[in-house]
Motif scaffolding. Structure first.
Motif, PDB file in Angstrom:
ATOM      1  N   GLN A  82       0.897  -1.155   0.000  1.00  0.00           N
ATOM      2  CA  GLN A  82       0.000   0.000   0.000  1.00  0.00           C
ATOM      3  C   GLN A  82       0.935   1.205   0.000  1.00  0.00           C
ATOM      4  O   GLN A  82       1.836   1.298   0.842  1.00  0.00           O
ATOM      5  CB  GLN A  82      -0.891  -0.010   1.237  1.00  0.00           C
ATOM      6  CG  GLN A  82      -1.852   1.147   1.337  1.00  0.00           C
ATOM      7  CD  GLN A  82      -3.054   0.995   0.415  1.00  0.00           C
ATOM      8  OE1 GLN A  82      -3.456  -0.104   0.090  1.00  0.00           O
ATOM      9  NE2 GLN A  82      -3.614   2.105  -0.002  1.00  0.00           N
ATOM     10  N   LEU A  83       0.736   2.117  -0.963  1.00  0.00           N
ATOM     11  CA  LEU A  83       1.651   3.239  -1.131  1.00  0.00           C
ATOM     12  C   LEU A  83       0.940   4.578  -1.052  1.00  0.00           C
ATOM     13  O   LEU A  83      -0.244   4.681  -1.372  1.00  0.00           O
ATOM     14  CB  LEU A  83       2.317   3.177  -2.515  1.00  0.00           C
ATOM     15  CG  LEU A  83       3.130   1.952  -2.885  1.00  0.00           C
ATOM     16  CD1 LEU A  83       3.590   2.061  -4.332  1.00  0.00           C
ATOM     17  CD2 LEU A  83       4.315   1.796  -1.958  1.00  0.00           C
ATOM     18  N   LYS A  84       1.700   5.600  -0.672  1.00  0.00           N
ATOM     19  CA  LYS A  84       1.264   6.993  -0.826  1.00  0.00           C
ATOM     20  C   LYS A  84       2.212   7.614  -1.842  1.00  0.00           C
ATOM     21  O   LYS A  84       3.428   7.617  -1.648  1.00  0.00           O
ATOM     22  CB  LYS A  84       1.317   7.763   0.480  1.00  0.00           C
ATOM     23  CG  LYS A  84       0.881   9.205   0.279  1.00  0.00           C
ATOM     24  CD  LYS A  84       0.756   9.961   1.569  1.00  0.00           C
ATOM     25  CE  LYS A  84       0.225  11.355   1.222  1.00  0.00           C
ATOM     26  NZ  LYS A  84       0.018  12.152   2.408  1.00  0.00           N
ATOM     27  N   VAL A  85       1.649   8.114  -2.931  1.00  0.00           N
ATOM     28  CA  VAL A  85       2.460   8.699  -4.004  1.00  0.00           C
ATOM     29  C   VAL A  85       2.896  10.099  -3.568  1.00  0.00           C
ATOM     30  O   VAL A  85       2.068  10.955  -3.249  1.00  0.00           O
ATOM     31  CB  VAL A  85       1.671   8.755  -5.322  1.00  0.00           C
ATOM     32  CG1 VAL A  85       2.525   9.348  -6.421  1.00  0.00           C
ATOM     33  CG2 VAL A  85       1.176   7.361  -5.705  1.00  0.00           C
ATOM     34  N   ASN A 138       2.439   7.417 -26.065  1.00  0.00           N
ATOM     35  CA  ASN A 138       2.705   6.792 -24.772  1.00  0.00           C
ATOM     36  C   ASN A 138       3.364   7.784 -23.819  1.00  0.00           C
ATOM     37  O   ASN A 138       3.979   8.758 -24.247  1.00  0.00           O
ATOM     38  CB  ASN A 138       3.597   5.568 -24.945  1.00  0.00           C
ATOM     39  CG  ASN A 138       2.922   4.491 -25.767  1.00  0.00           C
ATOM     40  OD1 ASN A 138       1.710   4.420 -25.828  1.00  0.00           O
ATOM     41  ND2 ASN A 138       3.717   3.660 -26.409  1.00  0.00           N
ATOM     42  N   THR A 139       3.233   7.521 -22.533  1.00  0.00           N
ATOM     43  CA  THR A 139       3.789   8.398 -21.511  1.00  0.00           C
ATOM     44  C   THR A 139       4.705   7.597 -20.591  1.00  0.00           C
ATOM     45  O   THR A 139       4.276   6.592 -20.017  1.00  0.00           O
ATOM     46  CB  THR A 139       2.656   9.038 -20.682  1.00  0.00           C
ATOM     47  OG1 THR A 139       1.766   9.724 -21.564  1.00  0.00           O
ATOM     48  CG2 THR A 139       3.201  10.006 -19.652  1.00  0.00           C
ATOM     49  N   LYS A 140       5.945   8.042 -20.449  1.00  0.00           N
ATOM     50  CA  LYS A 140       6.848   7.439 -19.465  1.00  0.00           C
ATOM     51  C   LYS A 140       6.559   8.087 -18.125  1.00  0.00           C
ATOM     52  O   LYS A 140       6.455   9.314 -18.023  1.00  0.00           O
ATOM     53  CB  LYS A 140       8.306   7.647 -19.861  1.00  0.00           C
ATOM     54  CG  LYS A 140       8.720   6.838 -21.061  1.00  0.00           C
ATOM     55  CD  LYS A 140      10.220   6.927 -21.270  1.00  0.00           C
ATOM     56  CE  LYS A 140      10.623   6.172 -22.496  1.00  0.00           C
ATOM     57  NZ  LYS A 140      10.877   4.792 -22.285  1.00  0.00           N
ATOM     58  N   VAL A 141       6.424   7.249 -17.097  1.00  0.00           N
ATOM     59  CA  VAL A 141       6.056   7.735 -15.771  1.00  0.00           C
ATOM     60  C   VAL A 141       7.136   7.347 -14.774  1.00  0.00           C
ATOM     61  O   VAL A 141       7.636   6.214 -14.788  1.00  0.00           O
ATOM     62  CB  VAL A 141       4.700   7.128 -15.320  1.00  0.00           C
ATOM     63  CG1 VAL A 141       4.319   7.613 -13.931  1.00  0.00           C
ATOM     64  CG2 VAL A 141       3.607   7.434 -16.326  1.00  0.00           C
ATOM     65  N   LYS A 142       7.491   8.296 -13.923  1.00  0.00           N
ATOM     66  CA  LYS A 142       8.419   8.041 -12.810  1.00  0.00           C
ATOM     67  C   LYS A 142       7.743   8.601 -11.563  1.00  0.00           C
ATOM     68  O   LYS A 142       7.381   9.784 -11.521  1.00  0.00           O
ATOM     69  CB  LYS A 142       9.760   8.724 -13.037  1.00  0.00           C
ATOM     70  CG  LYS A 142      10.742   8.514 -11.903  1.00  0.00           C
ATOM     71  CD  LYS A 142      12.050   9.221 -12.188  1.00  0.00           C
ATOM     72  CE  LYS A 142      13.004   9.087 -11.026  1.00  0.00           C
ATOM     73  NZ  LYS A 142      14.264   9.831 -11.261  1.00  0.00           N
ATOM     74  N   ALA A 143       7.544   7.744 -10.570  1.00  0.00           N
ATOM     75  CA  ALA A 143       6.867   8.160  -9.342  1.00  0.00           C
ATOM     76  C   ALA A 143       7.713   7.804  -8.130  1.00  0.00           C
ATOM     77  O   ALA A 143       8.391   6.770  -8.116  1.00  0.00           O
ATOM     78  CB  ALA A 143       5.511   7.481  -9.244  1.00  0.00           C
ATOM     79  N   ASN A 144       7.666   8.663  -7.142  1.00  0.00           N
ATOM     80  CA  ASN A 144       8.282   8.381  -5.855  1.00  0.00           C
ATOM     81  C   ASN A 144       7.149   8.179  -4.867  1.00  0.00           C
ATOM     82  O   ASN A 144       6.169   8.931  -4.866  1.00  0.00           O
ATOM     83  CB  ASN A 144       9.180   9.540  -5.414  1.00  0.00           C
ATOM     84  CG  ASN A 144      10.383   9.672  -6.312  1.00  0.00           C
ATOM     85  OD1 ASN A 144      11.097   8.711  -6.550  1.00  0.00           O
ATOM     86  ND2 ASN A 144      10.595  10.865  -6.853  1.00  0.00           N
ATOM     87  N   ALA A 145       7.278   7.142  -4.042  1.00  0.00           N
ATOM     88  CA  ALA A 145       6.195   6.796  -3.129  1.00  0.00           C
ATOM     89  C   ALA A 145       6.744   6.332  -1.788  1.00  0.00           C
ATOM     90  O   ALA A 145       7.889   5.871  -1.687  1.00  0.00           O
ATOM     91  CB  ALA A 145       5.328   5.700  -3.747  1.00  0.00           C
ATOM     92  N   ARG A 174      -1.142   9.442  -9.464  1.00  0.00           N
ATOM     93  CA  ARG A 174      -1.361  10.847  -9.146  1.00  0.00           C
ATOM     94  C   ARG A 174      -0.735  11.170  -7.788  1.00  0.00           C
ATOM     95  O   ARG A 174      -0.824  10.376  -6.856  1.00  0.00           O
ATOM     96  CB  ARG A 174      -2.845  11.162  -9.101  1.00  0.00           C
ATOM     97  CG  ARG A 174      -3.548  10.848 -10.414  1.00  0.00           C
ATOM     98  CD  ARG A 174      -4.825  11.628 -10.573  1.00  0.00           C
ATOM     99  NE  ARG A 174      -5.641  11.239 -11.698  1.00  0.00           N
ATOM    100  CZ  ARG A 174      -5.302  11.340 -12.977  1.00  0.00           C
ATOM    101  NH1 ARG A 174      -4.121  11.772 -13.293  1.00  0.00           N
ATOM    102  NH2 ARG A 174      -6.122  10.979 -13.941  1.00  0.00           N
ATOM    103  N   LYS A 175      -0.155  12.358  -7.709  1.00  0.00           N
ATOM    104  CA  LYS A 175       0.467  12.824  -6.474  1.00  0.00           C
ATOM    105  C   LYS A 175      -0.552  12.826  -5.338  1.00  0.00           C
ATOM    106  O   LYS A 175      -1.715  13.167  -5.535  1.00  0.00           O
ATOM    107  CB  LYS A 175       1.021  14.236  -6.686  1.00  0.00           C
ATOM    108  CG  LYS A 175       1.789  14.768  -5.506  1.00  0.00           C
ATOM    109  CD  LYS A 175       2.359  16.118  -5.806  1.00  0.00           C
ATOM    110  CE  LYS A 175       3.091  16.657  -4.595  1.00  0.00           C
ATOM    111  NZ  LYS A 175       3.695  17.960  -4.856  1.00  0.00           N
ATOM    112  N   LYS A 176      -0.129  12.390  -4.163  1.00  0.00           N
ATOM    113  CA  LYS A 176      -0.909  12.310  -2.917  1.00  0.00           C
ATOM    114  C   LYS A 176      -1.909  11.160  -2.891  1.00  0.00           C
ATOM    115  O   LYS A 176      -2.616  10.985  -1.904  1.00  0.00           O
ATOM    116  CB  LYS A 176      -1.615  13.636  -2.602  1.00  0.00           C
ATOM    117  CG  LYS A 176      -0.671  14.789  -2.366  1.00  0.00           C
ATOM    118  CD  LYS A 176      -1.426  16.036  -1.986  1.00  0.00           C
ATOM    119  CE  LYS A 176      -0.459  17.197  -1.787  1.00  0.00           C
ATOM    120  NZ  LYS A 176      -1.166  18.431  -1.452  1.00  0.00           N
TER     121      LYS A 176
END
Length: 136
Positions: free
Chosen positions: A38-41, A54-61, A102-104
């Motif tokens: 379970q993550l919080k972005v 296409n969209t490249k996505v990089k997320a920190n969580a 999405r952030k948050k």
């Protein structure tokens, strides 16, 4: 005549390559995932490719809950997730795309660690950021 047969074979082969995946197959991918979290972005960066759509996505969580972790993640750890969101073509069938985080947002995550990229990647395709699919 030969060209028509070749075209027909080509169409049949490519139509099976873009077919939708059955829900129980997504569930099997989720169950086989090395990481169930379970993550919080915390942040999301996107890079759109004009030609492919296409969209490249990089997320920190941040990890909020660990259900299963082969890489020994713990609550409070921060991770990086990278993947490509494939744009669905209008009127085309195919596997569901991995949604753009999405952030948050707080979300379930089915991931695998990619040692080559030194980050986590989705491991259940379009169901990577959904709750575990119930068995029917």
């Amino acid at each position: 005549m030969k060209q028509r047969i070749l075209l027909l074979i080509l169409l049949l082969c490519t139509s099976t390559l873009v077919a939708e995946i059955a829900p129980h197959e997504y569930r099997n991918m989720q169950l086989g995932s090395p990481e169930h979290l379970q993550l919080k972005v915390l942040s999301v960066s996107k890079s759109y490719n004009l030609f492919s759509g296409n969209t490249k996505v990089k997320a920190n969580a941040e990890v909020l809950l660990v259900t299963r972790s082969n890489s020994n993640l713990a609550v409070g750890d921060r991770i990086t997730i990278k993947y490509t969101h494939n744009k669905t073509r209008k009127h085309w069938a195919g596997p569901r795309p991995i949604p753009i985080l999405r952030k948050k947002a707080e979300t379930d995550a089915f991931l695998a660690f990619d040692a080559e990229q030194n980050c986590y990647v989705p491991s259940a395709r379009g169901a990577s950021f959904e709750p575990l699919i119930r068995e029917y």
